[in-house]
Design a protein around this motif. Structure first.
Motif, PDB file in Angstrom:
ATOM      1  N   GLY A 314     -14.952  -7.310  15.394  1.00 43.29           N
ATOM      2  CA  GLY A 314     -13.554  -7.733  15.510  1.00 43.29           C
ATOM      3  C   GLY A 314     -12.852  -7.663  14.166  1.00 43.29           C
ATOM      4  N   GLN A 315     -13.557  -8.131  13.146  1.00 44.72           N
ATOM      5  CA  GLN A 315     -12.991  -8.098  11.790  1.00 44.72           C
ATOM      6  C   GLN A 315     -12.820  -6.663  11.315  1.00 44.72           C
ATOM      7  OE1 GLN A 315     -14.980 -10.695   8.881  1.00 44.72           O
ATOM      8  NE2 GLN A 315     -14.825  -8.996   7.441  1.00 44.72           N
ATOM      9  N   ALA A 318      -9.808  -5.180  12.976  1.00 45.41           N
ATOM     10  CA  ALA A 318      -8.567  -5.684  12.376  1.00 45.41           C
ATOM     11  C   ALA A 318      -8.302  -5.004  11.029  1.00 45.41           C
ATOM     12  CB  ALA A 318      -8.646  -7.200  12.196  1.00 45.41           C
ATOM     13  N   MET A 319      -9.377  -4.843  10.248  1.00 45.21           N
ATOM     14  CA  MET A 319      -9.186  -4.205   8.944  1.00 45.21           C
ATOM     15  C   MET A 319      -8.794  -2.749   9.103  1.00 45.21           C
ATOM     16  SD  MET A 319     -12.002  -6.004   6.532  1.00 45.21           S
ATOM     17  CE  MET A 319     -11.453  -5.090   5.125  1.00 45.21           C
ATOM     18  N   LYS A 320      -9.376  -2.093  10.097  1.00 40.94           N
ATOM     19  CA  LYS A 320      -8.949  -0.716  10.362  1.00 40.94           C
ATOM     20  C   LYS A 320      -7.486  -0.689  10.786  1.00 40.94           C
ATOM     21  CE  LYS A 320     -13.086   1.839  11.695  1.00 40.94           C
ATOM     22  NZ  LYS A 320     -13.673   2.672  12.767  1.00 40.94           N
ATOM     23  N   ALA A 321      -7.100  -1.661  11.627  1.00 42.56           N
ATOM     24  CA  ALA A 321      -5.706  -1.719  12.072  1.00 42.56           C
ATOM     25  C   ALA A 321      -4.766  -1.953  10.886  1.00 42.56           C
ATOM     26  CB  ALA A 321      -5.537  -2.821  13.113  1.00 42.56           C
ATOM     27  N   LEU A 322      -5.259  -2.710   9.901  1.00 40.10           N
ATOM     28  CA  LEU A 322      -4.441  -2.967   8.704  1.00 40.10           C
ATOM     29  C   LEU A 322      -4.423  -1.760   7.766  1.00 40.10           C
ATOM     30  CD1 LEU A 322      -5.486  -6.634   7.837  1.00 40.10           C
ATOM     31  CD2 LEU A 322      -3.302  -5.868   8.781  1.00 40.10           C
ATOM     32  N   GLY A 323      -5.272  -0.786   8.026  1.00 37.18           N
ATOM     33  CA  GLY A 323      -5.238   0.428   7.214  1.00 37.18           C
ATOM     34  C   GLY A 323      -6.514   0.726   6.452  1.00 37.18           C
ATOM     35  N   ALA A 324      -7.573  -0.036   6.703  1.00 33.31           N
ATOM     36  CA  ALA A 324      -8.832   0.252   6.000  1.00 33.31           C
ATOM     37  C   ALA A 324      -9.457   1.514   6.584  1.00 33.31           C
ATOM     38  CB  ALA A 324      -9.795  -0.928   6.150  1.00 33.31           C
ATOM     39  N   SER A 325      -9.919   2.379   5.704  1.00 35.02           N
ATOM     40  CA  SER A 325     -10.546   3.626   6.168  1.00 35.02           C
ATOM     41  C   SER A 325     -12.034   3.379   6.424  1.00 35.02           C
ATOM     42  CB  SER A 325     -10.383   4.711   5.113  1.00 35.02           C
ATOM     43  OG  SER A 325     -11.065   4.327   3.932  1.00 35.02           O
ATOM     44  N   TYR A 328     -13.839   3.254   3.138  1.00 35.11           N
ATOM     45  CA  TYR A 328     -13.740   1.960   2.461  1.00 35.11           C
ATOM     46  C   TYR A 328     -14.740   0.965   3.061  1.00 35.11           C
ATOM     47  CZ  TYR A 328     -11.965  -2.625   1.182  1.00 35.11           C
ATOM     48  OH  TYR A 328     -11.886  -3.910   0.741  1.00 35.11           O
ATOM     49  N   PRO A 399      -9.842   0.572  16.187  1.00 34.75           N
ATOM     50  CA  PRO A 399      -8.905  -0.431  15.635  1.00 34.75           C
ATOM     51  C   PRO A 399      -7.978  -1.015  16.693  1.00 34.75           C
ATOM     52  CG  PRO A 399      -8.343   1.788  14.892  1.00 34.75           C
ATOM     53  CD  PRO A 399      -9.671   1.888  15.552  1.00 34.75           C
ATOM     54  N   ALA A 400      -7.762  -0.277  17.776  1.00 36.56           N
ATOM     55  CA  ALA A 400      -6.865  -0.790  18.829  1.00 36.56           C
ATOM     56  C   ALA A 400      -7.426  -2.055  19.469  1.00 36.56           C
ATOM     57  CB  ALA A 400      -6.649   0.284  19.889  1.00 36.56           C
ATOM     58  N   ALA A 402      -8.411  -4.563  18.011  1.00 34.80           N
ATOM     59  CA  ALA A 402      -7.913  -5.746  17.290  1.00 34.80           C
ATOM     60  C   ALA A 402      -6.718  -6.341  18.011  1.00 34.80           C
ATOM     61  CB  ALA A 402      -7.532  -5.368  15.860  1.00 34.80           C
TER      62      ALA A 402
ATOM     63  N   LEU B  56      -2.311   3.101  16.721  1.00 36.53           N
ATOM     64  CA  LEU B  56      -3.713   2.823  17.039  1.00 36.53           C
ATOM     65  C   LEU B  56      -4.142   3.502  18.334  1.00 36.53           C
ATOM     66  CD1 LEU B  56      -3.751  -1.002  16.202  1.00 36.53           C
ATOM     67  CD2 LEU B  56      -4.533   0.878  14.762  1.00 36.53           C
ATOM     68  N   ALA B  79      -4.193   5.456   9.223  1.00 35.78           N
ATOM     69  CA  ALA B  79      -4.538   4.314   8.377  1.00 35.78           C
ATOM     70  C   ALA B  79      -3.589   4.223   7.180  1.00 35.78           C
ATOM     71  CB  ALA B  79      -5.985   4.450   7.889  1.00 35.78           C
ATOM     72  N   ARG B  82      -0.145   3.058   8.272  1.00 31.36           N
ATOM     73  CA  ARG B  82      -0.075   1.613   8.530  1.00 31.36           C
ATOM     74  C   ARG B  82      -0.107   0.810   7.234  1.00 31.36           C
ATOM     75  NH1 ARG B  82      -3.405   3.255  12.537  1.00 31.36           N
ATOM     76  NH2 ARG B  82      -5.310   2.557  11.496  1.00 31.36           N
ATOM     77  N   ARG B  83      -0.955   1.240   6.293  1.00 32.70           N
ATOM     78  CA  ARG B  83      -1.046   0.493   5.022  1.00 32.70           C
ATOM     79  C   ARG B  83       0.309   0.413   4.332  1.00 32.70           C
ATOM     80  NH1 ARG B  83      -5.927   3.344   3.976  1.00 32.70           N
ATOM     81  NH2 ARG B  83      -4.848   4.738   2.553  1.00 32.70           N
ATOM     82  N   PHE B  90      -1.763 -10.330  14.196  1.00 32.22           N
ATOM     83  CA  PHE B  90      -2.604 -10.339  15.399  1.00 32.22           C
ATOM     84  C   PHE B  90      -2.517 -11.694  16.093  1.00 32.22           C
ATOM     85  CE2 PHE B  90      -4.595  -7.575  12.216  1.00 32.22           C
ATOM     86  CZ  PHE B  90      -4.645  -6.375  12.907  1.00 32.22           C
ATOM     87  N   HIS B  94      -6.968 -12.781  12.834  1.00 27.70           N
ATOM     88  CA  HIS B  94      -7.908 -11.877  12.152  1.00 27.70           C
ATOM     89  C   HIS B  94      -7.828 -12.002  10.639  1.00 27.70           C
ATOM     90  CE1 HIS B  94      -9.724  -9.997  15.526  1.00 27.70           C
ATOM     91  NE2 HIS B  94      -8.613  -9.492  16.005  1.00 27.70           N
TER      92      HIS B  94
END
Lengths: 408, 233
Positions: A314-315, A318-325, A328, A399-400, A402, B56, B79, B82-83, B90, B94
């Protein structure tokens, strides 16, 4: 930042896994040291002979125990093309009775009896004495009737200056120095000069009864008494078990063997050390245990981080949704694994050194920096392999999810 | 020019007679600084719409444009887009549980490469603005529901996004705290000129929005759905 923060936040959890991995690391390091110790204990005296090649009698499969070269053969080797320098090496199996303590001598109790004797190997050297690292006693070659002894003999009560008896042949040797890492077939070696070796070899080969050694031979029935060694078979004078040679530049052991013709076997000391006495099987077994340990360690690390990764999908989403590759996220995982394995390596090394220090010197334990370095490298590599379980999960997390809670 | 353009978005899962339509020809546009509330019951397609706007999910057909740029064709992949352009709040917050409130805010620039002095100053400013300065060093498990929600909103504002996507911001809060959060959100959006799409099932919260659309079975309806008969209108 993230990876280290998570490690610090879960100190107990990660600490326990580091301890568990550390035990696996210790196991691999101990196995490495014991494997080295086994090889050193089994072959140290043979494998560390200062030479580019060792020349054996033909058809002996590079076995010291079976090889015997006549004086003519020794000369032929020394004079062979491609040989820069050569010296004979003798080998014999002996039983050694330590010197009796002073109080035992005074009370008349027997010393040097069979109960007190231990097995050892006798090596005669025809030169190159500086190859023996001296840990006790004065430098220089021993004189007639003197010996430089592997330090593990001290466990059997041998001390510098002792005169020991060789049973049942009745010869005596005075210990004038100690060397190290020069055992053979797990027993200590006694290094003597070639005339002394020849005398003891002949006595050992021809046999001499215990009764003879104790002066009771006259009572034996006629015909049962074996001849004394002294003065017998002068034809064997100048012989040796093998010849250690320094080769000219560009000359290989195989070429030397070709030059010598039939009747000789030639190998490097390292190859000769691993030949015979079941060494290849032993090395295979210890290597196998090391590899199994490493695979267990890799699975341990891999499964642990896989479960950890599964618990935080889940985390990750969420991080992917926030833009984490993915790069990373995988990098964070690798940082955690690197830190954990480093801590585990430190624990493992500490435990291994502690275990090594508590072992008796006769124990097959010879930690080598290269061996331990390779063990640690292998642990890191296997941990990297284990991380692929988690990478698979990271790549699969959508990521969806999240946002998606089963609704559309 | 509209900052957010959602053009005839449809989303179907599966094929043939087992196909499920999650969204059907959804279109709308939002100017900068506008707050849109997407209302609808569970399963109406709200979250799917939010996921498609965020990049997404890929729509089966249709297009989303942010600042004139197609989300599907955004440079650097979804990604990176979005960044730099999107802030997401959420429903379950999260927040990273082992990071403090301040560190959760700094996660956004951290994911974009590095945390600069101006990022730290911005995080401190947002925490101050949201009344969270005294709680900046606390980790999420030590914060109340309302505080966590405010941290989540502040985090979404860290990258100064053109577009904010907010999923059920009041579902874990009581009515009073829910109003406070929506008012805070509204003030931030209007103050910063950020466009916001807020998904909610709460009519009272939706009343604070500049625009409201209602979804039912993946379609936009122009008034609250109270039954099948009402859908025709």
């Amino acid at each position: 930042m993230l990876a280290l923060k998570e490690l610090l936040n879960g100190k107990v959890r990660f600490g326990l896994i580091a301890l568990a991995v550390g035990l696996v690391v210790a196991l691999t390091m101990l196995m490495s040291a014991m494997s080295e110790g086994l090889i050193t204990g089994m072959t140290g005296a043979k494998g560390s002979l200062k030479a580019d090649a060792l020349v054996f009698q033909g058809d002996t499969q590079l076995a010291l125990e079976r090889s015997l070269l006549s004086a003519e053969s020794v000369s032929a080797v020394a004079e062979s093309p491609g040989v820069e320098n050569a010296y004979p090496v003798g080998h014999a199996m002996i039983s050694v009775a330590p010197a009796a303590p002073e109080e035992a001598k005074a009370s008349g109790d027997g010393a040097g009896g069979d109960e007190a004797s231990f097995d050892a190997r006798l090596f005669g050297l025809g030169g190159e004495w500086e190859q023996l690292p001296r840990v006790e006693g004065e430098a220089g070659p021993p004189g007639p009737g003197e010996a430089i002894v592997d330090v593990t003999a001290q466990v059997d009560g041998i001390e510098l200056g002792d005169t020991v008896s060789l049973t049942p042949i009745g010869r005596e040797l005075t210990v004038v120095g100690f060397t190290e890492n020069r055992r053979y077939i797990m027993v200590p070696t006694f290094y003597v000069d070639m005339p002394t070796w020849e005398d003891i070899y002949l006595a050992t080969a021809l046999g001499k009864t215990a009764e003879e050694a104790s002066g009771q031979g006259e009572d034996l029935p006629e015909g049962s008494q074996q001849p004394p060694a002294e003065g017998i078979s002068p034809a064997l004078g100048g012989s040796a078990s093998i010849v250690a040679v320094e080769l000219s530049d560009g000359v290989s052991p195989a070429e030397l063997e070709g030059n010598l013709g039939a009747g000789f076997e030639v190998a490097t000391p390292e190859d000769a050390a691993l030949a015979g006495n079941g060494m290849s099987v032993m090395v295979l077994a210890t290597d196998g245990i090391q590899w199994v340990s490493l695979i267990i360690g890799a699975l341990f690390i891999g499964v642990f981080f896989y479960i950890t990764t599964l618990h935080k999908t889940g985390q990750i989403a969420a991080m992917k949704a926030l833009g984490a590759s993915n790069v990373y996220l995988y990098r964070q995982l690798l940082i955690q694994i690197a830190v954990l394995v480093t801590v585990a390596a430190a624990i493992g090394m500490f435990l291994s050194l502690g275990a090594g220090m508590s072992m008796p010197p006769t124990m097959a334990f010879d930690p080598q920096p290269v061996g331990w370095g390779l063990s640690l490298l292998a642990v890191y590599v296997m941990a990297l392999v284990g991380s692929f379980f988690s990478l698979h999960t990271i790549l699969r997390v959508d990521p969806a999810t999240a946002l998606d809670r089963g609704e559309h | 020019m509209a900052l957010l353009e959602v053009q005839a978005i449809s989303k179907r899962y599966g094929e043939g007679h087992t196909a499920v339509t999650a969204l059907e020809q959804v279109s709308f546009a939002l100017e900068a600084g506008q707050l849109l509330a997407v209302l609808g019951p569970s399963g109406s397609g709200k979250t799917t719409l939010l996921s498609i706007i965020a990049g997404l999910l890929h729509p089966t057909s249709g297009e989303v444009r942010v600042g004139g740029q197609s989300v599907a064709e955004a440079q650097g992949g979804g990604a990176a887009f979005r960044r730099r352009n999107v802030g997401i709040v959420f429903q379950d917050y999260h927040l990273i549980p082992y990071l403090s409130a301040r560190e959760n805010l700094l996660l956004v620039p951290h994911l974009d490469g590095r945390v600069r002095g101006e990022d730290r100053a911005r995080a401190d400013g947002l925490l101050e603005e949201f009344g969270l300065a005294p709680r900046a060093g606390h980790r999420p498990p030590m914060l109340s529901g309302g505080e966590r929600q405010r941290v989540a909103v502040a985090r979404a504002l860290m990258n100064e996004p053109q577009l904010m996507l907010v999923d059920e911001p009041t579902s874990h809060l009581d009515t009073e705290r829910g109003f406070q959060v929506v008012e805070l959100l509204r003030a931030q959006i209007h103050g910063r000129g950020t466009t916001c799409v807020m998904v909610t099932h709460d009519e009272r919260m939706a009343a604070h929005a500049d625009q409201v659309i209602r979804l039912l079975d993946g379609r936009v309806v122009d008034r609250p759905a109270t039954g099948d008969k009402d859908l025709s209108g």
